[in-house]
Write an enzyme that holds these catalytic residues in place. Structure first.
Site, short mmCIF file in Angstrom:
data_model
loop_
_atom_site.label_atom_id
_atom_site.label_comp_id
_atom_site.label_asym_id
_atom_site.label_seq_id
_atom_site.Cartn_x
_atom_site.Cartn_y
_atom_site.Cartn_z
NE ARG A 141 -0.71 0.22 4.99
CZ ARG A 141 -1.06 -0.50 6.06
NH1 ARG A 141 -1.99 -1.43 5.95
NH2 ARG A 141 -0.48 -0.29 7.22
CG ASP A 142 -1.19 4.91 0.68
OD1 ASP A 142 -1.38 4.02 1.55
OD2 ASP A 142 -1.97 5.87 0.52
CD GLU A 143 2.03 2.37 6.77
OE1 GLU A 143 2.44 2.40 7.93
OE2 GLU A 143 0.87 2.03 6.44
CG ASP A 190 5.93 -2.96 12.24
OD1 ASP A 190 5.84 -1.89 12.87
OD2 ASP A 190 4.98 -3.43 11.58
CD1 TRP A 215 6.98 1.93 16.03
CD2 TRP A 215 6.14 1.05 17.90
NE1 TRP A 215 5.81 1.28 15.70
CE2 TRP A 215 5.27 0.74 16.83
CE3 TRP A 215 5.81 0.60 19.18
CZ2 TRP A 215 4.11 0.00 17.00
CZ3 TRP A 215 4.65 -0.14 19.36
CH2 TRP A 215 3.81 -0.43 18.28
CD GLU A 273 -1.72 -3.14 9.25
OE1 GLU A 273 -1.34 -2.08 9.76
OE2 GLU A 273 -2.19 -3.21 8.08
CG HIS A 299 1.67 -5.46 8.61
ND1 HIS A 299 1.46 -4.51 7.63
CD2 HIS A 299 2.01 -4.77 9.72
CE1 HIS A 299 1.63 -3.30 8.15
NE2 HIS A 299 1.98 -3.44 9.42
#
Length: 947
Positions: free
Chosen positions: A443-445, A452, A505, A720, A741
């Protein structure tokens, strides 16, 4: 004896990498020797070793995991090296030569940065024609093109990699690549062409439509070719304003939207180029592994959808592109569109959000093999439009693209669904380890989300040799972090996402380097990343001090247990576990990792300081969240898991907390509710705290939410969300719903560590020594795992025999040792290689319910009848739903307790996870203990059959 896997900085024959002080590693195998007694490394300027520049001599100090070469390297030089190994049985072997070749190092550039004199939106090809009149001994090209580039010499592509110069924080550093182009040049006329595409540098990237020109607004090229002639002279061809440009056949390229290529576009116009001032300060020899086509897949089916579309099914959610062969008439436009799933049998792209994910090719009428150049796709299905004639799947090839890492691990069990789950995690890694560990590839990411990468790093490092991959990612992370006061960004490179500082993160800064060290045994990654590791903890400590110095981390934004299922708002991705608890736990955990890294690096004062800090934070968490009797103030699965995994719980309360976790899961019908923080540790904590049976239950659940739910729905990668696709096949939403994902694929680390039992040992990293502690369960008949580790090949197998015996087989590589832990065993009952273990010439002892055995290189087989019965029979202590799922058991229940057999399905759905004995106390289902005991006498004759 033989020697393999000769690597420099964990890379095979690296060309033009920034190696610093090269660290050489190797694996000796195929020998009956147990230990390496000595080794010798020689380095030469030729493959015949007639020009030796370093000779260690026969030495007992050479470590096969990493030998740092103590020589000063010359620029643009190929060094050949070999190793001789002596074993303790007299075996001796010398390896074939390996090599590494330096880039320019500090040598100045003759080349100039140039850009075409064209509109900045026009894709260019920059070219230089030149003639060579002398014989060619060797030739190298040192190249960087922005955004992305491909180079051809005399019509042939240079190198086998794609998407160069790859992806990093271009505002901080820019990588250049080195090519051996000797075979591409000819004596006489030569033509050099470099095509440029947008890429991450200047193309569209980011959320909500993204931004363009994130790092730059013009195409640019730096190219220097050094040609050594047979007469000893040198010719240098370099980019400058004498080069020319033309318009590329590529009309458009974008990471998200794909590529448009018009094979008819040949206006013959030549354009000038001009200098562009990008400087040389940011230039650095490459750290990124090449991104190459690692595998090829053929479509398994050509589908005609209900809507009349022609769609290729690749049979696997993959990343890369589809290459096709065509001789379509001139002017024909062939369009390939990429997607992850079908809906109502039709092609579907809505979960890609704004990403077009298409490839348009306009034919010139000639036969061609067609692929895109400056994009990639995440897909299983490809819609083909504009094709001339019938679509033949033989004309299409799926090119699987990812960073050039060796696969090292594999797992097989008796359960096909579990095997598919393992492959899904592996394919998730293949699809998302494309230079940057991205969250998703479609996708647009497609961003390098730090959280992750952190939670998956252990699984990743079992699956593949990730050392060089994570070394580059860590370097990029540290570069971004350097201008943020130690804060770790949410994504690396930051691109358009400027925030950061979230726990879990940010732990990419500490967890990933430690994981790489633990798995590969080379402390250089700790040296490279130590300031980053420490900087992250110092950032947390400053936040703590600014909020009162309570040794808790209670301020700032945190993702928390992202996408957990226990949040207050079902529509929100935020989980139900208090973020201050999670953040504070990571505060303690990362502080301890900094202390451990400091100790490895000989920084003892820093080690003491950060160990003290970690202990202070742990004490503060205990005071805030754990009562004097051991009750945890937060009652979520993730809270219990984090408290146990990160060693927050006092020793005297660990059993209480572990039991409370078991009870919490029981209330949740033995189904997980964890998100990104809790899931990676969930089964590991259960298996390590006496709840191995629940860990297997969670693994083997097939209904939502579970790992196998996606497998039963046909998933070929990790999703995901736990319910990315609903039971009716409908996608559960399009806002944030990737079918590739990898984060939840972290379950594979538990499979390696606990099911197969292969556990690294911190004080002997790189698998020089391991704990082999498999934890079988009756619901799997066998497990086979292999790990081609940094020291060699390990194998771990177990099988539950029909007669109830447990058999184990372990293979230990040369120069390694293992401590085997046999579960539920009595020393006197164990056979080793067919004879009594007690009489064997190994160190073995009874330690509680386990037998511990010290073993070394070789093959070892153990057999015994466990003290606890592993083959299970039905009883009233099993879940009612499990009892009712067996026809023979249901028949017994119908005769003896018909009210149980007659329970309606809605009640079974609500209460079926409880045992019959538990439900017997309910007012609607009274059953006496005597009746239950009599029922057990009948049920214990019926074996639980595992499909």
């Amino acid at each position: 004896m033989k020697i393999k896997n000769l690597k420099s900085n964990r890379i095979t024959n690296p060309l033009g990498f920034d190696l610093g002080k090269p660290r050489l590693s190797y694996v000796a195998y195929d020998t009956t020797a147990k230990k390496q007694t000595a080794a010798q490394i020689q380095v030469s300027l030729n493959e015949y070793f007639s020009n030796i520049v370093f000779d260690s001599g026969k030495s007992e100090k050479i470590d096969s995991l990493a030998f740092e070469l103590p020589i000063d390297l010359e620029p643009c030089t190929r060094y050949f090296w070999r190793v001789t190994v002596w074993g303790d049985n007299g075996d001796v072997a010398t390896s074939d030569p390996a090599w590494f070749e330096t880039a320019k190092l500090s040598e100045p550039w003759d080349a100039k940065w140039i850009t075409p004199d064209l509109d900045k939106e026009v894709h260019p090809v920059l070219s230089k024609d030149f003639t060579l009149t002398k014989g060619i001994a060797s030739a190298r090209a040192y190249v960087c093109g922005l955004g992305l580039y491909e180079m051809e010499i005399n019509g042939k592509k240079a190198g086998d990699e794609y998407l160069t110069p790859l992806f990093n924080a271009y505002d901080k550093w820019i990588q250049y690549q080195t090519y051996d182009i000797t075979a591409l040049l000819t004596s006489g006329p030569n033509s050099l062409e470099v095509s440029l595409g947008n890429g991450l540098y200047k193309g569209r990237f980011g959320f909500e439509g993204g931004q363009t020109e994130v790092y730059g607004d013009q195409f640019a090229l730096l190219c220097e070719i050094d040609i050594k002639h047979t007469d000893g002279t040198v010719t240098i061809i370099h980019s400058d304003d004498s080069w020319k440009a033309r318009k590329s056949d590529i009309l458009f390229s974008g990471i998200y939207d794909g590529e448009i290529y018009d094979a008819n576009l040949d206006d013959g116009t030549c354009y000038d180029v001009k200098d562009i001032d990008l400087g040389y300060d940011r230039l650095k020899a490459r750290l990124s592994l090449p991104v190459v086509v690692k595998e090829e897949l053929k479509p398994i089916e050509v589908i005609i959808t209900p809507a009349g579309e022609t769609v290729l099914d690749m049979g696997q959610n993959m990343v890369g592109w589809v290459q096709f062969k065509t001789d379509a008439p001139k002017g024909t436009e062939i369009v390939l569109q990429y997607a992850e799933l079908l809906q109502d049998g039709n092609f579907y792209q809505d979960n890609l959000r704004t990403a077009k994910a298409e490839h348009r090719y306009i034919s010139n009428g000639e036969e061609a093999i067609v692929r895109p150049h400056f994009t990639y796709y995440g897909f299983r299905y490809v819609k083909v439009s504009g094709w001339n004639g019938d679509v033949n799947k033989a004309d299409f090839t799926g090119c699987v693209l990812y960073s050039d890492m060796d696969q090292t691990g594999s797992i097989e069990t008796s359960n096909p669904l579990v095997n598919r789950l393992f492959l899904n995690a592996l394919w998730g890694q293949k699809g998302n380890f494309l230079d940057v560990p991205t969250d998703c590839p479609q996708r647009d990411e497609r961003m390098g989300w730090t959280g992750d990468a952190q939670v998956f790093s252990g699984t990743a490092s079992f699956n593949m040799d990730t050392y060089a991959f994570f070394s580059k990612y860590g370097y990029d992370l540290a570069q971004e972090q350097s201008s943020l006061g130690g804060m770790v960004p949410m994504v690396v490179p930051m691109t358009t996402v400027k925030g950061g500082g979230s726990s879990a993160w940010g732990e990419a800064a500490t967890v990933i380097p430690w994981t790489a060290y633990l798995h590969f045994g080379d402390k250089a990654i700790l040296e490279q990343q130590f300031d980053s590791m420490k900087g992250w903890v110092d950032y947390i400590k400053r936040a703590d001090e600014a909020s009162g110095g309570k040794r808790l981390w209670t301020t700032g934004f945190h993702f928390g247990d992202w996408l957990a299922l226990d949040g207050d708002d079902p529509s929100s991705p935020m989980g139900g576990t208090e973020t201050a608890f999670i953040s504070s736990a990571y505060y303690s955990y990362s502080s301890m990792l900094v202390a451990k890294a400091a100790r490895v690096l000989g920084k003892d004062e820093i080690a003491q300081e950060y160990e003290k800090l970690s202990n202070e934070v742990r004490a503060a968490i205990q005071a805030e969240y754990i009562t004097s009797t051991g009750r945890l103030a937060l009652s979520t699965q993730t809270a219990y898991v984090v408290a146990l995994f990160m060693d927050i719980v006092p020793e005297e309360h660990k059993n209480r907390i572990a039991n409370d976790l078991r009870e919490k899961l029981k209330k949740d019908k033995n189904h997980l509710k964890t998100g990104f923080v809790g899931t990676p540790y969930l089964c590991r904590v259960l298996s390590e705290t006496g709840n191995n049976d629940i860990a297997y239950t969670l693994l083997l659940n097939k209904d939502y939410p579970s790992w196998l739910y996606a497998v039963t729905m046909g998933a070929t990668t990790i999703w995901e969300r736990w319910n990315s696709v609903l039971p009716d096949g409908k996608i559960s939403g399009t806002d944030m719903n990737s079918l590739n994902h990898y984060a939840y694929g972290s379950i594979a680390e538990w499979m390696y560590r606990n099911v197969a039992g292969i556990k690294p040992v911190e004080d002997q990293p790189g698998f020089r020594s391991v704990r082999l502690a498999p934890q079988p369960d009756y619901r799997l008949k066998y497990t086979k795992a292999s790990l081609d580790s940094a020291v060699g090949l390990y194998e771990s197998q177990w099988e539950l025999m029909e007669d109830g015996q447990l058999s184990f087989k372990f293979v230990i590589p040369f120069n390694a040792t293992a401590t085997v832990e046999l579960p539920d065993a009595k020393l006197e009952n164990v056979l080793l290689n067919g004879s009594s273990l007690k009489a064997a010439e190994v160190t073995a002892g009874q330690q509680g319910e386990k037998v511990h055995v010290e073993i070394n290189s070789g093959t070892w087989e153990f057999l015994y009848t466990p003290e606890v019965e592993y083959i299970k029979y039905y009883s009233t202590r099993l879940a009612v739903s499990e009892l009712l799922s067996n026809d023979e058991v249901k028949s017994v229940l119908t005769e003896t307790v018909p009210q149980v057999a007659a329970l309606p399905q809605d009640m079974i759905a609500k209460l079926g996870h409880q045992s019959l004995r538990e439900l017997s106390h309910m007012p609607f289902l009274p059953i006496s203990n005597e009746a239950l005991d009599e029922l057990d006498n009948q049920l214990k004759k019926i074996k639980v059959i595992v499909s």
